[in-house]
Design an enzyme around this catalytic site. Structure first.
Site, PDB file in Angstrom:
ATOM      1  N   LYS A   1     -10.608  10.834 -17.015  1.00  0.00           N
ATOM      2  CA  LYS A   1     -12.152   9.844 -17.092  1.00  0.00           C
ATOM      3  C   LYS A   1     -11.714   9.170 -15.102  1.00  0.00           C
ATOM      4  O   LYS A   1     -12.895   9.424 -14.747  1.00  0.00           O
ATOM      5  CB  LYS A   1     -12.062   8.829 -18.170  1.00  0.00           C
ATOM      6  CG  LYS A   1     -12.271   9.435 -19.636  1.00  0.00           C
ATOM      7  CD  LYS A   1     -12.554   7.997 -20.148  1.00  0.00           C
ATOM      8  CE  LYS A   1     -12.587   8.856 -21.412  1.00  0.00           C
ATOM      9  NZ  LYS A   1     -11.960   8.079 -22.293  1.00  0.00           N
TER      10      LYS A   1
ATOM     11  N   GLU B   1      -8.816  13.616  -7.598  1.00  0.00           N
ATOM     12  CA  GLU B   1      -7.606  12.945  -8.583  1.00  0.00           C
ATOM     13  C   GLU B   1      -7.836  11.757  -7.696  1.00  0.00           C
ATOM     14  O   GLU B   1      -8.340  11.352  -6.879  1.00  0.00           O
ATOM     15  CB  GLU B   1      -6.691  13.120  -8.125  1.00  0.00           C
ATOM     16  CG  GLU B   1      -5.928  13.993  -9.093  1.00  0.00           C
ATOM     17  CD  GLU B   1      -5.751  12.937 -10.289  1.00  0.00           C
ATOM     18  OE1 GLU B   1      -6.387  12.022 -11.332  1.00  0.00           O
ATOM     19  OE2 GLU B   1      -4.316  13.158 -11.272  1.00  0.00           O
ATOM     20  N   ASP B   2      -7.969  10.567  -8.851  1.00  0.00           N
ATOM     21  CA  ASP B   2      -8.195   9.330  -8.479  1.00  0.00           C
ATOM     22  C   ASP B   2      -7.191   8.847  -8.001  1.00  0.00           C
ATOM     23  O   ASP B   2      -7.056   8.052  -7.069  1.00  0.00           O
ATOM     24  CB  ASP B   2      -8.559   8.428 -10.307  1.00  0.00           C
ATOM     25  CG  ASP B   2      -7.341   8.780 -10.966  1.00  0.00           C
ATOM     26  OD1 ASP B   2      -6.241   9.374 -11.183  1.00  0.00           O
ATOM     27  OD2 ASP B   2      -7.982   8.115 -12.272  1.00  0.00           O
TER      28      ASP B   2
ATOM     29  N   ASP C   1       0.796   7.932  -8.846  1.00  0.00           N
ATOM     30  CA  ASP C   1       1.358   7.676  -9.092  1.00  0.00           C
ATOM     31  C   ASP C   1       3.315   8.468  -8.938  1.00  0.00           C
ATOM     32  O   ASP C   1       3.712   8.036  -8.205  1.00  0.00           O
ATOM     33  CB  ASP C   1       1.445   6.555 -10.654  1.00  0.00           C
ATOM     34  CG  ASP C   1       1.815   6.102 -11.300  1.00  0.00           C
ATOM     35  OD1 ASP C   1       3.060   5.553 -10.033  1.00  0.00           O
ATOM     36  OD2 ASP C   1       2.312   5.155 -12.230  1.00  0.00           O
TER      37      ASP C   1
ATOM     38  N   LYS D   1       0.202   5.544  -4.771  1.00  0.00           N
ATOM     39  CA  LYS D   1       0.849   4.554  -4.798  1.00  0.00           C
ATOM     40  C   LYS D   1       1.976   4.734  -3.780  1.00  0.00           C
ATOM     41  O   LYS D   1       2.879   5.877  -3.718  1.00  0.00           O
ATOM     42  CB  LYS D   1       1.336   3.998  -5.910  1.00  0.00           C
ATOM     43  CG  LYS D   1       0.393   3.630  -7.062  1.00  0.00           C
ATOM     44  CD  LYS D   1       0.964   3.509  -8.283  1.00  0.00           C
ATOM     45  CE  LYS D   1      -0.420   2.669  -9.155  1.00  0.00           C
ATOM     46  NZ  LYS D   1       0.069   2.724 -10.485  1.00  0.00           N
TER      47      LYS D   1
ATOM     48  N   PHE E   1       0.012  -2.003 -10.399  1.00  0.00           N
ATOM     49  CA  PHE E   1      -1.370  -1.183 -11.266  1.00  0.00           C
ATOM     50  C   PHE E   1      -1.939  -1.647 -11.113  1.00  0.00           C
ATOM     51  O   PHE E   1      -2.428  -3.126 -10.569  1.00  0.00           O
ATOM     52  CB  PHE E   1      -1.132  -1.675 -12.743  1.00  0.00           C
ATOM     53  CG  PHE E   1      -1.594  -0.735 -14.204  1.00  0.00           C
ATOM     54  CD1 PHE E   1      -0.646   0.755 -13.970  1.00  0.00           C
ATOM     55  CD2 PHE E   1      -2.429  -0.935 -14.857  1.00  0.00           C
ATOM     56  CE1 PHE E   1      -1.534   1.543 -14.864  1.00  0.00           C
ATOM     57  CE2 PHE E   1      -3.605   0.144 -15.478  1.00  0.00           C
ATOM     58  CZ  PHE E   1      -3.009   1.233 -15.363  1.00  0.00           C
ATOM     59  N   VAL E   2      -3.695  -0.996 -11.156  1.00  0.00           N
ATOM     60  CA  VAL E   2      -4.335  -0.917 -10.665  1.00  0.00           C
ATOM     61  C   VAL E   2      -5.469  -0.852 -11.519  1.00  0.00           C
ATOM     62  O   VAL E   2      -5.488   0.473 -12.177  1.00  0.00           O
ATOM     63  CB  VAL E   2      -5.129  -0.733  -9.121  1.00  0.00           C
ATOM     64  CG1 VAL E   2      -4.422  -1.348  -7.473  1.00  0.00           C
ATOM     65  CG2 VAL E   2      -4.634   0.586  -8.863  1.00  0.00           C
TER      66      VAL E   2
ATOM     67  N   ASP F   1      -8.652   2.637 -15.163  1.00  0.00           N
ATOM     68  CA  ASP F   1      -9.109   1.613 -16.092  1.00  0.00           C
ATOM     69  C   ASP F   1      -7.679   1.564 -16.917  1.00  0.00           C
ATOM     70  O   ASP F   1      -5.973   1.894 -16.025  1.00  0.00           O
ATOM     71  CB  ASP F   1      -9.009   2.705 -17.433  1.00  0.00           C
ATOM     72  CG  ASP F   1      -7.882   3.528 -18.086  1.00  0.00           C
ATOM     73  OD1 ASP F   1      -7.736   4.625 -16.946  1.00  0.00           O
ATOM     74  OD2 ASP F   1      -7.596   3.281 -19.307  1.00  0.00           O
TER      75      ASP F   1
ATOM     76  N   ARG G   1     -12.990   0.384 -15.712  1.00  0.00           N
ATOM     77  CA  ARG G   1     -13.453   1.677 -15.260  1.00  0.00           C
ATOM     78  C   ARG G   1     -14.768   1.438 -14.302  1.00  0.00           C
ATOM     79  O   ARG G   1     -14.733   2.054 -13.199  1.00  0.00           O
ATOM     80  CB  ARG G   1     -13.884   2.742 -15.803  1.00  0.00           C
ATOM     81  CG  ARG G   1     -12.393   3.076 -16.286  1.00  0.00           C
ATOM     82  CD  ARG G   1     -12.636   4.400 -16.978  1.00  0.00           C
ATOM     83  NE  ARG G   1     -11.845   5.359 -18.104  1.00  0.00           N
ATOM     84  CZ  ARG G   1     -10.812   5.418 -18.148  1.00  0.00           C
ATOM     85  NH1 ARG G   1     -10.271   6.277 -16.616  1.00  0.00           N
ATOM     86  NH2 ARG G   1     -10.089   6.097 -18.474  1.00  0.00           N
TER      87      ARG G   1
HETATM   88  P1  IMP Z   1       1.385   9.914 -12.600  1.00  0.00           P
HETATM   89  O1  IMP Z   1       1.317  11.175 -13.566  1.00  0.00           O
HETATM   90  O2  IMP Z   1       2.439   9.179 -12.958  1.00  0.00           O
HETATM   91  O3  IMP Z   1       0.970  10.393 -11.337  1.00  0.00           O
HETATM   92  O4  IMP Z   1       0.374   9.609 -13.054  1.00  0.00           O
HETATM   93  C1  IMP Z   1      -1.454   9.964 -12.646  1.00  0.00           C
HETATM   94  C2  IMP Z   1      -2.571   9.394 -13.894  1.00  0.00           C
HETATM   95  O5  IMP Z   1      -2.342   7.723 -14.224  1.00  0.00           O
HETATM   96  C3  IMP Z   1      -3.890   8.349 -12.780  1.00  0.00           C
HETATM   97  O6  IMP Z   1      -4.165  10.072 -12.606  1.00  0.00           O
HETATM   98  C4  IMP Z   1      -4.557   8.176 -13.799  1.00  0.00           C
HETATM   99  O7  IMP Z   1      -4.811   8.437 -14.629  1.00  0.00           O
HETATM  100  C5  IMP Z   1      -3.339   7.017 -14.454  1.00  0.00           C
HETATM  101  N1  IMP Z   1      -2.757   6.527 -13.339  1.00  0.00           N
HETATM  102  C6  IMP Z   1      -1.735   6.150 -12.471  1.00  0.00           C
HETATM  103  N2  IMP Z   1      -1.660   4.890 -11.947  1.00  0.00           N
HETATM  104  C7  IMP Z   1      -2.681   4.217 -12.291  1.00  0.00           C
HETATM  105  C8  IMP Z   1      -2.961   3.159 -12.130  1.00  0.00           C
HETATM  106  O8  IMP Z   1      -2.572   1.908 -11.588  1.00  0.00           O
HETATM  107  N3  IMP Z   1      -4.246   2.188 -12.805  1.00  0.00           N
HETATM  108  C9  IMP Z   1      -5.067   3.518 -13.546  1.00  0.00           C
HETATM  109  N4  IMP Z   1      -4.405   4.166 -13.945  1.00  0.00           N
HETATM  110  C10 IMP Z   1      -3.389   4.750 -13.362  1.00  0.00           C
HETATM  111 MG    MG Z   2      -6.165   7.809 -16.610  1.00  0.00          MG
END
Ligand code: IMP
Ligand code: MG
Length: 179
Positions: free
Chosen positions: A44, A100-101, A104, A132, A153-154, A160, A166
């Site tokens: 989302k 993508e949002d 991480d 990040k 974490f944001v 969210d 959100r």
């Molecule tokens: P990754 O697989 O570790 O890169 O995580 C990516 C997904 O985790 C993103 O698409 C977000 O939905 C969620 N996510 C990662 N970091 C954060 C954060 O700081 N706040 C909220 N959601 C996050």
């Molecule tokens: Mg998420």
């Protein structure tokens, strides 16, 4: 919500978000003149970013949505990505732009890219609002990137913490233990 003690300092304010998103939209418009892309938003978290970005893209784009889950209610990636909602349309011969949002660990994106590339698209590129710093285990290889942020974490602007915050209009640090 703005006075919630769990909302910490502002990481990216509303004006900076809109300015950068306008630049990204211009770049995308220029890069895809010949063949407009299919914008694939990852739900989302990317819903607000997609809405604002799309208004800045002056092309006949199509939209589709995918939902994946990698965190559950935790704030660290498990590395296990599950498709919760798949795309409706066929990617064969299409230029796909994943919206993508936040990146991480990069594991979610790595999974998505591999999954979508296997469906016969002409190209798969990525537009991520936030990255990040220093946390990716593999190079996320982003064609468009909004902001680099510290590895905290944001929440806000689609992002969210356990499904809340959100609808905050900017990106803020999240303080889980604040009262
Ligand atoms: P990754 O697989 O570790 O890169 O995580 C990516 C997904 O985790 C993103 O698409 C977000 O939905 C969620 N996510 C990662 N970091 C954060 C954060 O700081 N706040 C909220 N959601 C996050
Ligand atoms: Mg998420």
């Amino acid at each position: 919500m703005n006075s919630d003690p769990r909302i910490g300092r502002t990481i990216v304010g509303p004006d900076d978000l809109q300015l950068r998103i306008a630049q990204l939209g211009k770049q995308i418009t220029a890069d895809y003149q010949d063949e407009p892309p299919l914008l694939v938003a990852v739900l989302k978290g990317a819903f607000m970013f997609l809405a604002d970005l799309a208004k800045q893209v002056d092309l006949l784009v199509d939209f589709d949505f995918m939902a994946v889950s990698s965190y559950g209610a935790a704030t660290k990636s498990s590395g296990v990505v599950r498709i919760v909602k798949d795309l409706d349309c066929d990617l064969t011969g299409r230029h796909v732009l994943i919206v993508e949002d936040i990146i991480d660990s990069g594991l979610t994106l790595q999974f998505l890219r591999k999954n979508l590339c296997a469906r016969g698209p002409k190209s798969v590129e990525v537009c991520a609002l936030l990255v990040k710093d220093g946390l990716q285990r593999v190079d996320p290889d982003l064609k468009y990137e909004g902001f680099r942020i510290p590895p905290e974490f944001v929440v806000g602007y689609g992002l969210d913490a356990a499904e809340k915050y959100r609808n905050l209009g900017y990106i803020a640090e999240f303080l889980p233990d604040a009262k």
